[in-house]
Design a protein around this motif. Structure first.
Motif, PDB file in Angstrom:
ATOM      1  N   LEU A 175      -6.172  20.777  18.121  1.00  0.00           N
ATOM      2  CA  LEU A 175      -5.292  21.580  18.958  1.00  0.00           C
ATOM      3  C   LEU A 175      -3.839  21.234  18.650  1.00  0.00           C
ATOM      4  CD1 LEU A 175      -7.150  21.209  22.364  1.00  0.00           C
ATOM      5  CD2 LEU A 175      -6.798  23.365  21.148  1.00  0.00           C
ATOM      6  N   ARG A 176      -2.981  22.237  18.738  1.00  0.00           N
ATOM      7  CA  ARG A 176      -1.569  22.016  18.437  1.00  0.00           C
ATOM      8  C   ARG A 176      -0.741  21.984  19.717  1.00  0.00           C
ATOM      9  NH1 ARG A 176      -0.615  26.385  13.718  1.00  0.00           N
ATOM     10  NH2 ARG A 176      -1.816  27.654  15.180  1.00  0.00           N
ATOM     11  N   ASP A 191      -9.470  22.241  18.080  1.00  0.00           N
ATOM     12  CA  ASP A 191      -9.136  23.632  18.372  1.00  0.00           C
ATOM     13  C   ASP A 191     -10.447  24.419  18.458  1.00  0.00           C
ATOM     14  OD1 ASP A 191      -8.392  26.322  18.312  1.00  0.00           O
ATOM     15  OD2 ASP A 191      -6.767  26.001  16.884  1.00  0.00           O
ATOM     16  N   SER A 220      -2.089  28.753  25.290  1.00  0.00           N
ATOM     17  CA  SER A 220      -3.406  29.221  25.710  1.00  0.00           C
ATOM     18  C   SER A 220      -3.260  30.551  26.419  1.00  0.00           C
ATOM     19  CB  SER A 220      -4.055  28.198  26.651  1.00  0.00           C
ATOM     20  OG  SER A 220      -5.155  28.755  27.328  1.00  0.00           O
ATOM     21  N   GLN A 274      -5.171  29.634  14.503  1.00  0.00           N
ATOM     22  CA  GLN A 274      -4.904  28.598  13.524  1.00  0.00           C
ATOM     23  C   GLN A 274      -5.931  28.591  12.389  1.00  0.00           C
ATOM     24  OE1 GLN A 274      -4.167  23.749  13.251  1.00  0.00           O
ATOM     25  NE2 GLN A 274      -5.211  24.571  15.045  1.00  0.00           N
ATOM     26  N   ASP A 277      -2.170  30.443  20.975  1.00  0.00           N
ATOM     27  CA  ASP A 277      -2.544  29.701  19.773  1.00  0.00           C
ATOM     28  C   ASP A 277      -4.054  29.740  19.531  1.00  0.00           C
ATOM     29  OD1 ASP A 277      -2.204  28.211  17.501  1.00  0.00           O
ATOM     30  OD2 ASP A 277      -2.243  26.288  18.542  1.00  0.00           O
TER      31      ASP A 277
END
Length: 340
Positions: free
Chosen positions: A110-111, A172, A259, A242, A239
C-alpha cells in the motif's frame, strides 16, 4: 422392497452429483472462478455492479449463500474485511481461499501520500525507480520475478504487518488488475476446486489451461494497446490502480484519495488543482466508486482530459468474459485519457 431398494440405491448418487456451491466476493474474482468452473457449475458473487467492496452490506439471500457454500474464494481482509467475520459466523468449517494471503505472485505494498510525492519529485510523471522493471513489457513471463519487489513475494508471516496495521495486511489489495497475478491465482483457484470436487478434476485442469492461455493473450493485447502511449502525468480517483500501472508502465502521479472509502480534504483538492496547473497533468481519471465531482473540480479551468476507469467492471455482465472486458476497458480509458 422391489420398489424401495432401487430408490434407496439412487439416493447417494443424486447427492454425490450435486453441484459444488462456490461463493466469491467481487465480480473480477467471480469471473476468474467462472472460467475454471466452465461446464461444471456457476459460482455466486456477493459484490457486483457499482457497489464498493470496502463497506458492503449483506442481504439475507447472500448470507444464506455463504452459509450453504462448499467453498468460498475471496480477496481477503485487505479488500473485504467484513467477510471475515461473516465466514466465521455463517460458514465455520467451510473451505475458503483468501487470494491475498497465498504465495507465488508479485505483491506490492500500500502507498502513502509520501510515496506519491516521491514519485513526483524523483521522476517525470510517476515512474519510480523501484518500478523500473515494469517499463518493458514485451515478455510477460519475465514479470513473474519482480526483482525490485522480492521483499513482497515472501509473506508467509504477516505478523509484523498485522501489528503495524491493526490486523490489516500491508499488501495493496487491488492485485486483480494485473493479469500476471490473475494467471497465478487461476492455478490456486483450480487446485481449490479440484480438492473440493475431485470428480471434475479433468474439466478444471482443461479450463485452467485455457484460462491461463487467455490471460497471457490479454496481457499481450493490453501491452500493445498502451505501447504507443507516452508516459505522462495523470491522476487517479483513488489508489486502486498501482498493479495495472506497474505492469503496463503507467503509474499515476497522485491519487485524489488513497481509498474510495475516504474523501479528499479541501487542502488536497487545492494542492491537486495546483499540480494540474503547474506540472502538465494531462488526465484526471474518475471511476464509479468515487465522486466524479472531485475530478471535475480539479480539472476546472485547465485543458486536462478525463475518462472513467472502473476497476470492478460494473457495466459488464457477470461471467467468464467479465475479467477480460474490465481490463480492456481500463486500458482503453488510460489510452484515451493520457494520449487523447
Amino acid at each position: 422392497m422391489r420398489f424401495i431398494l432401487p430408490v434407496l440405491t439412487a439416493l447417494p448418487l443424486a447427492a454425490h452429483s450435486e453441484q459444488l456451491r462456490v461463493v466469491t466476493d467481487i465480480a473480477p474474482i467471480h469471473s476468474l472462478v467462472a472460467q475454471v468452473m466452465d461446464g461444471v457449475g456457476t459460482p455466486d458473487v456477493l459484490v457486483s455492479g457499482a457497489a464498493s467492496p470496502h463497506d458492503f452490506q449483506f442481504t439475507f439471500a447472500q448470507a444464506q449463500s455463504v452459509q450453504d457454500a462448499d467453498l468460498v474464494i475471496w480477496m481477503g481482509d485487505g479488500l473485504t474485511p467484513w467477510l471475515h467475520e461473516s465466514l466465521e459466523t455463517l460458514a465455520d468449517g467451510t473451505s475458503q481461499i483468501a487470494l491475498l494471503d497465498v504465495d507465488g505472485w508479485p505483491k506490492l505494498e500500500l502507498r502513502s501520500e509520501a510515496d506519491f510525492e516521491s514519485y513526483g519529485e524523483a521522476h517525470d510523471h510517476g515512474h519510480d525507480g523501484d518500478h523500473d522493471d515494469h517499463d518493458d513489457h514485451d515478455d510477460h513471463d519475465d514479470h513473474d520475478d519482480h526483482d525490485d519487489h522480492d521483499d513482497h513475494d515472501d509473506h508467509d508471516d504477516h505478523d509484523d504487518h498485522d501489528e503495524a496495521h491493526s490486523g490489516d495486511h500491508n499488501t495493496d489489495p487491488h492485485a486483480w488488475l494485473d493479469p500476471v497475478v490473475a494467471h497465478a491465482w487461476l492455478g490456486v483457484i483450480a487446485n481449490a476446486l479440484i480438492e473440493a470436487d475431485p470428480e471434475n478434476a479433468a474439466q478444471y485442469q482443461a479450463n485452467l489451461a485455457a484460462a491461463q492461455s487467455n490471460m497471457d493473450a490479454l496481457s499481450a493485447e493490453i501491452t500493445a494497446t498502451l505501447s504507443d502511449v507516452a508516459a505522462s502525468p495523470f491522476l487517479v480517483p483513488h489508489d486502486a490502480y498501482q498493479y495495472f500501472g506497474a505492469r503496463f508502465g503507467h503509474l499515476a502521479s497522485a491519487a485524489i484519495a488513497l481509498s474510495d472509502a475516504s474523501a479528499p480534504t479541501p487542502y488536497k483538492i487545492a494542492e491537486l488543482k495546483d499540480m494540474v496547473a503547474t506540472t502538465g497533468v494531462v488526465c484526471v481519471l474518475s471511476d464509479p466508486q468515487a465522486r466524479s465531482e472531485w475530478s471535475d473540480l480539479i480539472r476546472e479551468g485547465a485543458d486536462t482530459r478525463t475518462a472513467s476507469a472502473d476497476p470492478l467492471g460494473a457495466d459488464f455482465e457477470l461471467g467468464p468474459d467479465h475479467y477480460g472486458r474490465t481490463l480492456r476497458a481500463l486500458a482503453a480509458a488510460y489510452a484515451d485519457c493520457i494520449s487523447g
